[in-house]
Design a protein around this motif. Structure first.
Motif, mmCIF file in Angstrom:
data_model
loop_
_atom_site.group_PDB
_atom_site.id
_atom_site.type_symbol
_atom_site.label_atom_id
_atom_site.label_comp_id
_atom_site.label_asym_id
_atom_site.label_seq_id
_atom_site.Cartn_x
_atom_site.Cartn_y
_atom_site.Cartn_z
ATOM 1 N N TRP A 74 0.838 -1.183 0.000
ATOM 2 C CA TRP A 74 0.000 0.000 0.000
ATOM 3 C C TRP A 74 0.882 1.245 0.000
ATOM 4 C CZ3 TRP A 74 -5.219 0.215 -0.574
ATOM 5 C CH2 TRP A 74 -5.922 -0.989 -0.442
ATOM 6 N N TYR A 75 0.441 2.225 -0.785
ATOM 7 C CA TYR A 75 1.148 3.487 -0.925
ATOM 8 C C TYR A 75 0.164 4.625 -0.703
ATOM 9 C CZ TYR A 75 4.869 0.824 -3.242
ATOM 10 O OH TYR A 75 5.875 -0.072 -3.524
ATOM 11 N N LYS A 76 0.708 5.749 -0.223
ATOM 12 C CA LYS A 76 -0.096 6.957 -0.073
ATOM 13 C C LYS A 76 0.546 8.082 -0.872
ATOM 14 C CE LYS A 76 -1.762 10.387 3.246
ATOM 15 N NZ LYS A 76 -1.782 10.828 4.671
ATOM 16 N N GLN A 77 -0.288 8.796 -1.604
ATOM 17 C CA GLN A 77 0.193 9.949 -2.369
ATOM 18 C C GLN A 77 -0.575 11.178 -1.905
ATOM 19 O OE1 GLN A 77 -0.307 9.658 -6.643
ATOM 20 N NE2 GLN A 77 1.315 11.140 -7.027
ATOM 21 N N ARG A 78 0.126 12.083 -1.253
ATOM 22 C CA ARG A 78 -0.506 13.334 -0.830
ATOM 23 C C ARG A 78 -0.739 14.211 -2.054
ATOM 24 N NH1 ARG A 78 -0.221 14.032 4.696
ATOM 25 N NH2 ARG A 78 1.269 12.677 5.771
ATOM 26 N N PRO A 79 -1.692 15.126 -2.003
ATOM 27 C CA PRO A 79 -1.932 16.035 -3.139
ATOM 28 C C PRO A 79 -0.645 16.760 -3.525
ATOM 29 C CG PRO A 79 -3.716 16.223 -1.548
ATOM 30 C CD PRO A 79 -2.677 15.337 -0.915
ATOM 31 N N GLY A 80 -0.301 16.703 -4.805
ATOM 32 C CA GLY A 80 0.921 17.336 -5.283
ATOM 33 C C GLY A 80 2.188 16.566 -4.980
ATOM 34 N N GLY A 81 2.053 15.412 -4.359
ATOM 35 C CA GLY A 81 3.229 14.635 -3.967
ATOM 36 C C GLY A 81 3.416 13.396 -4.804
ATOM 37 N N HIS A 82 4.258 12.496 -4.313
ATOM 38 C CA HIS A 82 4.529 11.258 -5.005
ATOM 39 C C HIS A 82 4.133 10.089 -4.109
ATOM 40 C CE1 HIS A 82 8.104 12.297 -2.637
ATOM 41 N NE2 HIS A 82 8.259 10.997 -2.468
ATOM 42 N N PRO A 83 3.913 8.910 -4.682
ATOM 43 C CA PRO A 83 3.536 7.757 -3.838
ATOM 44 C C PRO A 83 4.623 7.427 -2.826
ATOM 45 C CG PRO A 83 3.090 7.314 -6.155
ATOM 46 C CD PRO A 83 3.899 8.569 -6.108
ATOM 47 N N VAL A 84 4.190 7.159 -1.611
ATOM 48 C CA VAL A 84 5.099 6.784 -0.530
ATOM 49 C C VAL A 84 4.678 5.424 -0.001
ATOM 50 C CG1 VAL A 84 5.938 7.355 1.781
ATOM 51 C CG2 VAL A 84 5.588 9.181 0.095
ATOM 52 N N PHE A 85 5.630 4.521 0.077
ATOM 53 C CA PHE A 85 5.375 3.160 0.541
ATOM 54 C C PHE A 85 4.913 3.180 1.994
ATOM 55 C CE2 PHE A 85 5.850 -1.327 0.822
ATOM 56 C CZ PHE A 85 6.545 -1.636 1.975
ATOM 57 N N LEU A 86 3.784 2.491 2.257
ATOM 58 C CA LEU A 86 3.273 2.399 3.632
ATOM 59 C C LEU A 86 3.615 1.053 4.265
ATOM 60 C CD1 LEU A 86 -0.339 3.907 3.236
ATOM 61 C CD2 LEU A 86 1.709 5.028 4.163
ATOM 62 N N ILE A 87 3.265 -0.041 3.546
ATOM 63 C CA ILE A 87 3.376 -1.346 4.181
ATOM 64 C C ILE A 87 3.308 -2.445 3.135
ATOM 65 C CG2 ILE A 87 0.921 -1.925 4.522
ATOM 66 C CD1 ILE A 87 1.728 -2.419 7.532
ATOM 67 N N GLN A 88 3.788 -3.614 3.516
ATOM 68 C CA GLN A 88 3.700 -4.796 2.663
ATOM 69 C C GLN A 88 3.134 -5.952 3.475
ATOM 70 O OE1 GLN A 88 7.116 -6.022 0.053
ATOM 71 N NE2 GLN A 88 7.149 -7.732 1.479
ATOM 72 N N LEU A 89 2.222 -6.704 2.869
ATOM 73 C CA LEU A 89 1.662 -7.910 3.475
ATOM 74 C C LEU A 89 2.037 -9.082 2.590
ATOM 75 C CD1 LEU A 89 -1.889 -6.463 4.192
ATOM 76 C CD2 LEU A 89 -0.011 -6.643 5.810
ATOM 77 N N VAL A 90 2.435 -10.158 3.203
ATOM 78 C CA VAL A 90 2.925 -11.306 2.445
ATOM 79 C C VAL A 90 2.114 -12.573 2.713
ATOM 80 C CG1 VAL A 90 4.929 -12.761 1.987
ATOM 81 C CG2 VAL A 90 5.249 -10.341 2.439
ATOM 82 N N LYS A 91 1.696 -12.760 3.941
ATOM 83 C CA LYS A 91 1.057 -14.026 4.325
ATOM 84 C C LYS A 91 -0.458 -13.996 4.121
ATOM 85 C CE LYS A 91 4.485 -14.755 7.954
ATOM 86 N NZ LYS A 91 4.696 -14.865 9.400
ATOM 87 N N SER A 92 -1.008 -15.130 3.776
ATOM 88 C CA SER A 92 -2.443 -15.301 3.654
ATOM 89 C C SER A 92 -3.122 -14.939 4.972
ATOM 90 C CB SER A 92 -2.732 -16.755 3.285
ATOM 91 O OG SER A 92 -4.089 -17.046 3.381
ATOM 92 N N GLY A 93 -4.158 -14.073 4.903
ATOM 93 C CA GLY A 93 -4.900 -13.691 6.096
ATOM 94 C C GLY A 93 -4.193 -12.700 7.001
ATOM 95 N N GLU A 94 -3.076 -12.166 6.561
ATOM 96 C CA GLU A 94 -2.279 -11.279 7.411
ATOM 97 C C GLU A 94 -3.011 -9.968 7.689
ATOM 98 O OE1 GLU A 94 1.620 -10.618 5.809
ATOM 99 O OE2 GLU A 94 2.405 -9.872 7.715
ATOM 100 N N VAL A 95 -2.860 -9.495 8.917
ATOM 101 C CA VAL A 95 -3.403 -8.200 9.332
ATOM 102 C C VAL A 95 -2.278 -7.413 9.994
ATOM 103 C CG1 VAL A 95 -5.085 -6.976 10.766
ATOM 104 C CG2 VAL A 95 -5.713 -9.160 9.704
ATOM 105 N N LYS A 96 -2.119 -6.172 9.556
ATOM 106 C CA LYS A 96 -1.118 -5.301 10.171
ATOM 107 C C LYS A 96 -1.745 -3.961 10.503
ATOM 108 C CE LYS A 96 3.197 -7.095 8.261
ATOM 109 N NZ LYS A 96 4.437 -6.753 7.494
ATOM 110 N N LYS A 97 -1.244 -3.349 11.561
ATOM 111 C CA LYS A 97 -1.763 -2.046 11.967
ATOM 112 C C LYS A 97 -0.642 -1.027 12.058
ATOM 113 C CE LYS A 97 -5.870 -3.567 14.441
ATOM 114 N NZ LYS A 97 -6.734 -3.400 15.622
ATOM 115 N N GLN A 98 -0.986 0.190 11.640
ATOM 116 C CA GLN A 98 -0.110 1.341 11.834
ATOM 117 C C GLN A 98 -0.991 2.441 12.403
ATOM 118 O OE1 GLN A 98 1.537 2.408 8.019
ATOM 119 N NE2 GLN A 98 3.159 0.873 8.099
ATOM 120 N N LYS A 99 -0.952 2.595 13.709
ATOM 121 C CA LYS A 99 -1.780 3.596 14.400
ATOM 122 C C LYS A 99 -3.247 3.427 14.007
ATOM 123 C CE LYS A 99 2.042 6.824 14.861
ATOM 124 N NZ LYS A 99 2.566 8.185 14.596
ATOM 125 N N ARG A 100 -3.848 4.347 13.294
ATOM 126 C CA ARG A 100 -5.267 4.259 12.949
ATOM 127 C C ARG A 100 -5.505 3.493 11.645
ATOM 128 N NH1 ARG A 100 -6.780 8.523 11.169
ATOM 129 N NH2 ARG A 100 -4.801 9.651 11.092
#
Lengths: 111, 112
Positions: free
Chosen positions: A34-60
């Protein structure tokens, strides 16, 4: 060819509401990113999931990878104005080993 | 902090001109990519390279070429710019193919 579909294309929320974007692949993925691109910005890598059924959290932010490794979701709890931007998913396992990007979900947050 | 640097933030070129977009990364990454980003179309892969002097076509290579003479530098060339090449161009790199990409800040190219 291989595709990653992402919905919705746009989402407008009131500050404090939750937000979810979904990705679906036509083929099994080796990983989802998953990547996030702010208005006027470029995509920034957020996270990678690899395993089946995987759940990861980053704050909210909560990221899930489906059991079949064909779908994923990003959920934001209690959105803030700083969450504004376009969120892209990208699936690993494309031709020649490349990522397959979804078209993104553009999130706007009304204060 | 790791960086992918694109030489120009904004460019305006005339139809028919040869245009060079430069990208440099300082992470010793083998893999580098050029994408264009257009509203409603998302990120589309133009070319990529997984090693010096190696190049592979992406989804939309027509009208473009690339050069990778050094590991840290990946250049995108528009042989004869056309108005339909007006777009945001993004360079990216990764150390492991298919894993987290680091993007440059982008070059917004306008062809008039």
């Amino acid at each position: 060819g291989q595709q990653v579909m992402q919905i919705p294309q746009y989402q407008h929320v009131q500050e404090g509401e939750d937000f979810t974007t979904y990705c679906n692949s036509s083929t099994t993925l080796s990983n989802i990113q998953w990547y996030k691109q702010r208005p006027g910005g470029h995509p920034v890598f957020l996270i990678q999931l690899v395993k089946s059924g995987e759940v990861k959290k980053q704050k909210r932010l909560t990221f899930q990878f489906g059991e079949a490794k064909k779908n994923s979701s990003l959920h934001i709890t209690a959105t803030q104005t700083t969450d504004v931007g376009t969120y892209f998913c990208a699936g690993g396992g494309g031709s020649q080993g490349n990522l397959i990007f979804g078209k993104g979900t553009k999130l706007s947050v009304k204060p | 902090d790791v960086k992918v640097t694109q030489s120009s933030r904004y460019l305006v070129k005339r139809t028919g001109e040869k245009v060079f977009l430069e990208c440099v990364q300082d992470m010793d990454h083998e893999n580098m990519f050029w994408y264009r980003q257009d509203p409603g179309l998302g990120l589309r892969l133009i070319y990529f390279s997984y090693d010096v002097k190696m190049k592979e076509k992406g989804d939309i290579p027509e009208g473009y070429s690339v050069s990778r003479e050094k590991k840290e530098r990946f250049s995108l060339i528009l042989e004869s710019a056309s108005t339909n090449q007006t777009s945001m161009y993004l360079c990216a790199s990764t150390g492991i193919l298919g894993y987290g990409y680091t993007f440059g800040s982008g070059t917004r190219l306008t062809v008039v």
